[in-house]
Write a protein that holds these residues in place. Structure first.
Motif, PDB file in Angstrom:
ATOM      1  N   SER A   6       0.838  -1.163   0.093  1.00  0.00           N
ATOM      2  CA  SER A   6       0.022   0.098   0.091  1.00  0.00           C
ATOM      3  C   SER A   6       0.972   1.245  -0.005  1.00  0.00           C
ATOM      4  CB  SER A   6      -0.913  -0.044   1.255  1.00  0.00           C
ATOM      5  OG  SER A   6      -0.352   0.207   2.340  1.00  0.00           O
ATOM      6  N   LEU A   7       2.082   1.166   0.360  1.00  0.00           N
ATOM      7  CA  LEU A   7       3.072   2.246   0.321  1.00  0.00           C
ATOM      8  C   LEU A   7       3.589   2.588  -1.214  1.00  0.00           C
ATOM      9  CD1 LEU A   7       5.323   1.670   3.458  1.00  0.00           C
ATOM     10  CD2 LEU A   7       3.270   3.140   2.973  1.00  0.00           C
ATOM     11  N   THR A   8       3.480   3.837  -1.688  1.00  0.00           N
ATOM     12  CA  THR A   8       4.030   4.113  -2.882  1.00  0.00           C
ATOM     13  C   THR A   8       5.778   4.151  -2.920  1.00  0.00           C
ATOM     14  OG1 THR A   8       4.332   6.463  -2.349  1.00  0.00           O
ATOM     15  CG2 THR A   8       2.146   5.623  -3.028  1.00  0.00           C
ATOM     16  N   ASP A   9       6.144   4.031  -3.994  1.00  0.00           N
ATOM     17  CA  ASP A   9       7.738   4.045  -4.041  1.00  0.00           C
ATOM     18  C   ASP A   9       8.300   5.065  -3.399  1.00  0.00           C
ATOM     19  OD1 ASP A   9       7.729   1.632  -5.320  1.00  0.00           O
ATOM     20  OD2 ASP A   9       7.805   2.397  -7.264  1.00  0.00           O
ATOM     21  N   ASP A  10       7.575   6.197  -3.715  1.00  0.00           N
ATOM     22  CA  ASP A  10       7.966   7.676  -2.946  1.00  0.00           C
ATOM     23  C   ASP A  10       7.968   7.547  -1.456  1.00  0.00           C
ATOM     24  OD1 ASP A  10       8.882   9.031  -5.417  1.00  0.00           O
ATOM     25  OD2 ASP A  10       6.826  10.046  -5.395  1.00  0.00           O
ATOM     26  N   GLU A  11       6.793   6.980  -0.868  1.00  0.00           N
ATOM     27  CA  GLU A  11       6.510   6.914   0.571  1.00  0.00           C
ATOM     28  C   GLU A  11       7.727   5.946   1.238  1.00  0.00           C
ATOM     29  OE1 GLU A  11       1.705   7.670   0.904  1.00  0.00           O
ATOM     30  OE2 GLU A  11       2.685   5.830   0.437  1.00  0.00           O
ATOM     31  N   ARG A  12       7.890   4.729   0.386  1.00  0.00           N
ATOM     32  CA  ARG A  12       9.154   3.633   0.765  1.00  0.00           C
ATOM     33  C   ARG A  12      10.274   4.347   0.746  1.00  0.00           C
ATOM     34  NH1 ARG A  12       7.552  -1.856   0.560  1.00  0.00           N
ATOM     35  NH2 ARG A  12       9.717  -2.361   0.207  1.00  0.00           N
ATOM     36  N   MET A  13      10.588   5.376  -0.286  1.00  0.00           N
ATOM     37  CA  MET A  13      11.910   6.128  -0.257  1.00  0.00           C
ATOM     38  C   MET A  13      11.928   7.238   1.158  1.00  0.00           C
ATOM     39  SD  MET A  13      15.064   6.052  -1.162  1.00  0.00           S
ATOM     40  CE  MET A  13      14.854   4.915  -2.642  1.00  0.00           C
ATOM     41  N   THR A  14      10.779   7.745   1.239  1.00  0.00           N
ATOM     42  CA  THR A  14      10.827   8.729   2.520  1.00  0.00           C
ATOM     43  C   THR A  14      11.274   8.065   3.627  1.00  0.00           C
ATOM     44  OG1 THR A  14       9.295  10.029   1.259  1.00  0.00           O
ATOM     45  CG2 THR A  14       9.436  10.449   3.651  1.00  0.00           C
ATOM     46  N   LEU A  15      10.793   7.101   3.803  1.00  0.00           N
ATOM     47  CA  LEU A  15      10.788   6.170   5.169  1.00  0.00           C
ATOM     48  C   LEU A  15      12.467   5.867   5.107  1.00  0.00           C
ATOM     49  CD1 LEU A  15       7.649   3.833   5.576  1.00  0.00           C
ATOM     50  CD2 LEU A  15       8.037   5.901   6.530  1.00  0.00           C
ATOM     51  N   LYS A  16      12.913   5.226   4.093  1.00  0.00           N
ATOM     52  CA  LYS A  16      14.338   5.014   4.070  1.00  0.00           C
ATOM     53  C   LYS A  16      15.222   6.322   4.285  1.00  0.00           C
ATOM     54  CE  LYS A  16      16.667   1.328   1.685  1.00  0.00           C
ATOM     55  NZ  LYS A  16      16.520   0.651   0.543  1.00  0.00           N
ATOM     56  N   ASN A  55      11.575  -3.484   8.073  1.00  0.00           N
ATOM     57  CA  ASN A  55      12.814  -4.201   7.732  1.00  0.00           C
ATOM     58  C   ASN A  55      12.591  -4.295   6.103  1.00  0.00           C
ATOM     59  OD1 ASN A  55      13.720  -6.954   6.497  1.00  0.00           O
ATOM     60  ND2 ASN A  55      15.110  -6.462   8.395  1.00  0.00           N
ATOM     61  N   ALA A  56      11.780  -4.594   5.563  1.00  0.00           N
ATOM     62  CA  ALA A  56      11.394  -4.574   4.177  1.00  0.00           C
ATOM     63  C   ALA A  56      11.546  -3.342   3.531  1.00  0.00           C
ATOM     64  CB  ALA A  56       9.987  -4.954   3.803  1.00  0.00           C
ATOM     65  N   VAL A  57      11.253  -2.024   4.042  1.00  0.00           N
ATOM     66  CA  VAL A  57      11.656  -0.946   3.555  1.00  0.00           C
ATOM     67  C   VAL A  57      13.228  -0.597   3.655  1.00  0.00           C
ATOM     68  CG1 VAL A  57      11.399   1.472   3.782  1.00  0.00           C
ATOM     69  CG2 VAL A  57       9.292   0.212   3.823  1.00  0.00           C
ATOM     70  N   LEU A  58      13.833  -0.832   4.834  1.00  0.00           N
ATOM     71  CA  LEU A  58      15.138  -0.305   5.275  1.00  0.00           C
ATOM     72  C   LEU A  58      16.095  -1.177   4.719  1.00  0.00           C
ATOM     73  CD1 LEU A  58      14.754   0.778   8.795  1.00  0.00           C
ATOM     74  CD2 LEU A  58      14.549   2.086   6.719  1.00  0.00           C
ATOM     75  N   THR A  59      15.940  -2.499   4.212  1.00  0.00           N
ATOM     76  CA  THR A  59      16.889  -3.336   3.804  1.00  0.00           C
ATOM     77  C   THR A  59      16.806  -3.699   2.398  1.00  0.00           C
ATOM     78  OG1 THR A  59      15.652  -5.359   4.540  1.00  0.00           O
ATOM     79  CG2 THR A  59      17.091  -4.196   6.110  1.00  0.00           C
TER      80      THR A  59
END
Length: 137
Positions: A6-16, A55-59
């Motif tokens: 449900s997270l967009t690529d931009d949202e994932r990159m923001t978290l990271k 973990n999925a987002v950061l690694t």
């Protein structure tokens, strides 16, 4: 659809970028080449030890592009990104918010303590990270 999907690529990159930015902020508070190497390993271990969506987002995926500036410039980039990451998780994955906060704080603490303990500039950076995450502890 999973929470991760449900997270967009931009949202994932923001978290990271926010998590890596927090570590970079603490690391840049007390610069030094040997210290930076030790600190990067300490942060990587914290990210690798995270669970679930965090973990999925950061690694996985690409590394974020972080500014290469003064500690003040790093702060101006990292702290708003942390606040935005909290907003994203509150909206899309509230069950992962504490996991994210704990992981980022753990990584920042390990970074600060990786080379000769935590000094005053690193402690100040840690305080700013906690505040941006909405954690006063």
């Amino acid at each position: 659809m999973t929470v991760a999907e449900s997270l967009t690529d931009d949202e994932r990159m923001t978290l990271k970028a926010a998590a890596f930015g927090a570590v970079f902020l603490v690391s840049s508070a007390e610069p030094g080449l040997l210290s930076m190497v030790k600190e990067s390993f300490a942060a990587s271990d914290a990210f690798a030890g995270s669970t679930g969506l965090v973990n999925a987002v950061l690694t996985t995926g690409d590394l974020p592009r972080l500014g290469q500036g003064t500690p003040d410039e790093v702060e101006r980039e990292a702290l708003p990104a942390l606040r935005r990451a909290v907003e994203i998780l509150r909206a899309k994955a509230p069950g992962e918010l504490d996991n994210y906060r704990d992981t980022v704080v753990t990584a920042a603490l390990r970074t600060a303590g990786a080379a000769e303990g935590v000094d005053a500039p690193e402690a100040a950076a840690l305080s700013k990270v906690r505040s941006a995450l909405g954690r006063g502890d």
